[in-house]
Design a protein around this motif. Structure first.
Motif, PDB file in Angstrom:
ATOM      1  N   UNK A 142       0.831  -1.201   0.000  1.00 51.77           N
ATOM      2  CA  UNK A 142       0.000   0.000   0.000  1.00 51.77           C
ATOM      3  C   UNK A 142       0.871   1.258   0.000  1.00 51.77           C
ATOM      4  N   UNK A 143       0.287   2.356  -0.489  1.00 51.94           N
ATOM      5  CA  UNK A 143       0.981   3.644  -0.466  1.00 51.94           C
ATOM      6  C   UNK A 143       1.442   3.956   0.949  1.00 51.94           C
ATOM      7  N   UNK A 144       2.683   4.396   1.067  1.00 55.55           N
ATOM      8  CA  UNK A 144       3.236   4.747   2.370  1.00 55.55           C
ATOM      9  C   UNK A 144       3.901   3.592   3.084  1.00 55.55           C
ATOM     10  N   UNK A 145       3.746   2.369   2.561  1.00 52.44           N
ATOM     11  CA  UNK A 145       4.350   1.192   3.186  1.00 52.44           C
ATOM     12  C   UNK A 145       5.682   0.821   2.547  1.00 52.44           C
ATOM     13  N   UNK A 146       6.019   1.465   1.428  1.00 52.89           N
ATOM     14  CA  UNK A 146       7.326   1.268   0.796  1.00 52.89           C
ATOM     15  C   UNK A 146       7.774   2.610   0.231  1.00 52.89           C
ATOM     16  N   UNK A 147       8.748   3.231   0.881  1.00 52.85           N
ATOM     17  CA  UNK A 147       9.246   4.532   0.466  1.00 52.85           C
ATOM     18  C   UNK A 147      10.627   4.372  -0.158  1.00 52.85           C
ATOM     19  N   UNK A 148      10.861   5.099  -1.251  1.00 56.63           N
ATOM     20  CA  UNK A 148      12.152   5.015  -1.935  1.00 56.63           C
ATOM     21  C   UNK A 148      12.847   6.368  -1.934  1.00 56.63           C
ATOM     22  N   UNK A 149      14.084   6.388  -1.483  1.00 55.08           N
ATOM     23  CA  UNK A 149      14.928   7.581  -1.535  1.00 55.08           C
ATOM     24  C   UNK A 149      16.145   7.235  -2.398  1.00 55.08           C
ATOM     25  N   UNK A 150      16.487   8.130  -3.289  1.00 59.16           N
ATOM     26  CA  UNK A 150      17.567   7.834  -4.229  1.00 59.16           C
ATOM     27  C   UNK A 150      18.773   8.723  -3.963  1.00 59.16           C
ATOM     28  N   UNK A 151      19.977   8.128  -4.011  1.00 56.95           N
ATOM     29  CA  UNK A 151      21.191   8.905  -3.809  1.00 56.95           C
ATOM     30  C   UNK A 151      22.377   8.012  -3.516  1.00 56.95           C
ATOM     31  N   UNK A 152      23.508   8.643  -3.233  1.00 55.65           N
ATOM     32  CA  UNK A 152      24.726   7.906  -2.878  1.00 55.65           C
ATOM     33  C   UNK A 152      25.112   8.126  -1.422  1.00 55.65           C
ATOM     34  N   UNK A 153      24.456   9.107  -0.788  1.00 53.64           N
ATOM     35  CA  UNK A 153      24.726   9.407   0.619  1.00 53.64           C
ATOM     36  C   UNK A 153      23.412   9.811   1.276  1.00 53.64           C
ATOM     37  N   UNK A 154      23.159   9.268   2.465  1.00 53.34           N
ATOM     38  CA  UNK A 154      21.883   9.508   3.138  1.00 53.34           C
ATOM     39  C   UNK A 154      22.105   9.913   4.596  1.00 53.34           C
ATOM     40  N   UNK A 155      21.236  10.812   5.135  1.00 53.36           N
ATOM     41  CA  UNK A 155      20.247  11.601   4.389  1.00 53.36           C
ATOM     42  C   UNK A 155      20.893  12.851   3.806  1.00 53.36           C
ATOM     43  N   UNK A 156      20.175  13.481   2.882  1.00 56.40           N
ATOM     44  CA  UNK A 156      20.604  14.771   2.347  1.00 56.40           C
ATOM     45  C   UNK A 156      19.378  15.675   2.347  1.00 56.40           C
ATOM     46  N   UNK A 157      19.543  16.980   2.127  1.00 57.99           N
ATOM     47  CA  UNK A 157      18.390  17.899   2.151  1.00 57.99           C
ATOM     48  C   UNK A 157      17.263  17.505   1.190  1.00 57.99           C
ATOM     49  N   UNK A 158      17.592  16.804   0.113  1.00 55.08           N
ATOM     50  CA  UNK A 158      16.543  16.436  -0.849  1.00 55.08           C
ATOM     51  C   UNK A 158      15.719  15.234  -0.385  1.00 55.08           C
ATOM     52  N   UNK A 159      16.158  14.543   0.649  1.00 50.37           N
ATOM     53  CA  UNK A 159      15.451  13.356   1.128  1.00 50.37           C
ATOM     54  C   UNK A 159      14.448  13.752   2.223  1.00 50.37           C
ATOM     55  N   UNK A 160      13.369  14.340   1.812  1.00 46.23           N
ATOM     56  CA  UNK A 160      12.381  14.869   2.753  1.00 46.23           C
ATOM     57  C   UNK A 160      11.787  13.766   3.621  1.00 46.23           C
ATOM     58  N   UNK A 161      11.864  13.930   4.913  1.00 45.43           N
ATOM     59  CA  UNK A 161      11.278  12.996   5.857  1.00 45.43           C
ATOM     60  C   UNK A 161      12.191  11.860   6.271  1.00 45.43           C
ATOM     61  N   UNK A 162      13.322  11.681   5.595  1.00 46.06           N
ATOM     62  CA  UNK A 162      14.191  10.547   5.894  1.00 46.06           C
ATOM     63  C   UNK A 162      14.897  10.704   7.242  1.00 46.06           C
ATOM     64  N   UNK A 163      15.296  11.917   7.590  1.00 46.34           N
ATOM     65  CA  UNK A 163      15.979  12.129   8.871  1.00 46.34           C
ATOM     66  C   UNK A 163      15.101  11.690  10.031  1.00 46.34           C
ATOM     67  N   UNK A 164      13.822  12.026   9.968  1.00 43.88           N
ATOM     68  CA  UNK A 164      12.895  11.630  11.025  1.00 43.88           C
ATOM     69  C   UNK A 164      12.784  10.112  11.116  1.00 43.88           C
ATOM     70  N   UNK A 165      12.781   9.450   9.968  1.00 40.96           N
ATOM     71  CA  UNK A 165      12.702   7.985   9.954  1.00 40.96           C
ATOM     72  C   UNK A 165      13.950   7.378  10.582  1.00 40.96           C
ATOM     73  N   UNK A 166      15.120   7.907  10.229  1.00 38.74           N
ATOM     74  CA  UNK A 166      16.376   7.377  10.763  1.00 38.74           C
ATOM     75  C   UNK A 166      16.500   7.600  12.267  1.00 38.74           C
ATOM     76  N   UNK A 167      15.836   8.632  12.771  1.00 32.93           N
ATOM     77  CA  UNK A 167      15.893   8.924  14.207  1.00 32.93           C
ATOM     78  C   UNK A 167      14.852   8.146  15.005  1.00 32.93           C
ATOM     79  N   UNK A 168      13.968   7.457  14.338  1.00 33.91           N
ATOM     80  CA  UNK A 168      12.927   6.681  15.013  1.00 33.91           C
ATOM     81  C   UNK A 168      13.565   5.461  15.692  1.00 33.91           C
ATOM     82  N   UNK A 169      13.216   5.210  16.941  1.00 31.66           N
ATOM     83  CA  UNK A 169      13.822   4.099  17.680  1.00 31.66           C
ATOM     84  C   UNK A 169      13.428   2.737  17.124  1.00 31.66           C
TER      85      UNK A 169
END
Length: 259
Positions: free
Chosen positions: A82-109
């Motif tokens: 379902x939508x929202x159950x598989x998110x894709x971020x593209x790049x060679x280094x994570x997170x970056x400013x273009x990866x909206x919402x990824x920092x919050x995900x990485x900080x989730x326990x």
């Protein structure tokens, strides 16, 4: 009639209109990162009738070069869930400013990384969702070749802070029309399917999620493709047709000791 006249006559019979393109799969348009394929060769009929809605999410960190590959399996995850159950971020280094919402995900326990780092623990040692009050997971997958995945990991210090896990005791890849580096390598779809079924405590998830891969392989094999053994297997049998680097040869010789 001369040969030249015959040639011009044959050329005059060729239609000036471009050939009719094959019908494209409408369902593929749901996935923005997916190259839309003709209906006749598309694997979408293997997708679940209803998109799956597990409690946990899969977060794919994808190397840019992976998008150019024809037979990649990450879109099978995107279209199967379902939508929202598989998110894709593209790049060679994570997170970056273009990866909206990824920092919050990485900080989730409840975010975990599936990567065989030295300290990685077997994934099946985790409590499934709902057991002992376990909340849904954010499962981070690195999508690319093995060298690309390693490059992403080493270029992304934020990933070092995540709890790292690995799959153990997995069978040989069912992606039989593609050559895997070693016997233990899985496609992105297989990795996500096996991992999610463990985290959700639901083995049926794996079988349903692998549907498009089974459909693709069956179609290809019925139309001339052949099954592929891993590079590791072929080199042990001395039948691998290409030269390999010293580094790869050294890694493969180390496999029995590492496993």
């Amino acid at each position: 009639m001369t040969n030249e006249d015959t040639t011009w006559e044959e050329l005059s019979k060729i239609s000036a209109d471009p050939p009719k393109a094959r019908d494209k799969c409408v369902q593929c348009k749901l996935c923005v990162y997916y190259l839309i394929r003709p209906v006749v060769v598309c694997w979408c009929p293997g997708l679940p009738k209803q998109r799956l809605c597990p409690e946990s999410r899969i977060i794919i960190l994808q190397h840019p070069a992976e998008v150019k590959r024809c037979l990649r399996t990450a879109p099978m995850l995107s279209l199967g869930l379902e939508d929202g159950k598989c998110l894709t971020f593209r790049g060679k280094k994570f997170p970056s400013p273009k990866h909206e919402g990824l920092t919050e995900i990485l900080n989730d326990k409840n975010t975990i990384l599936l990567y065989p780092s030295p300290g990685a623990v077997a994934l099946n040692e985790l409590d499934p969702v709902g057991t002992n009050g376990q909340k849904p997971y954010n499962l981070i997958l690195l999508d690319g070749t093995w060298p690309q995945a390693k490059a992403i990991y080493h270029a992304s210090p934020a990933l070092y802070l995540l709890r790292a896990y690995k799959l153990v005791g997995v069978p040989v890849s069912e992606y039989v029309i593609r050559t895997q580096p070693t016997e233990g390598c899985l496609s992105t779809l297989e990795t996500g399917a096996y991992a999610l079924s463990i985290l959700e405590g639901n083995q049926q998830l794996k079988n349903i999620m692998l549907g498009p891969l089974h459909y693709l392989c069956k179609f290809q094999l019925e139309n001339g493709a052949v099954t592929h053994q891993s590079k590791e297997f072929l080199m042990k049998q001395k039948t691998y047709p290409k030269l390999i680097s010293r580094r790869l040869a050294k890694q493969l010789r180390m496999l029995p000791e590492e496993s």
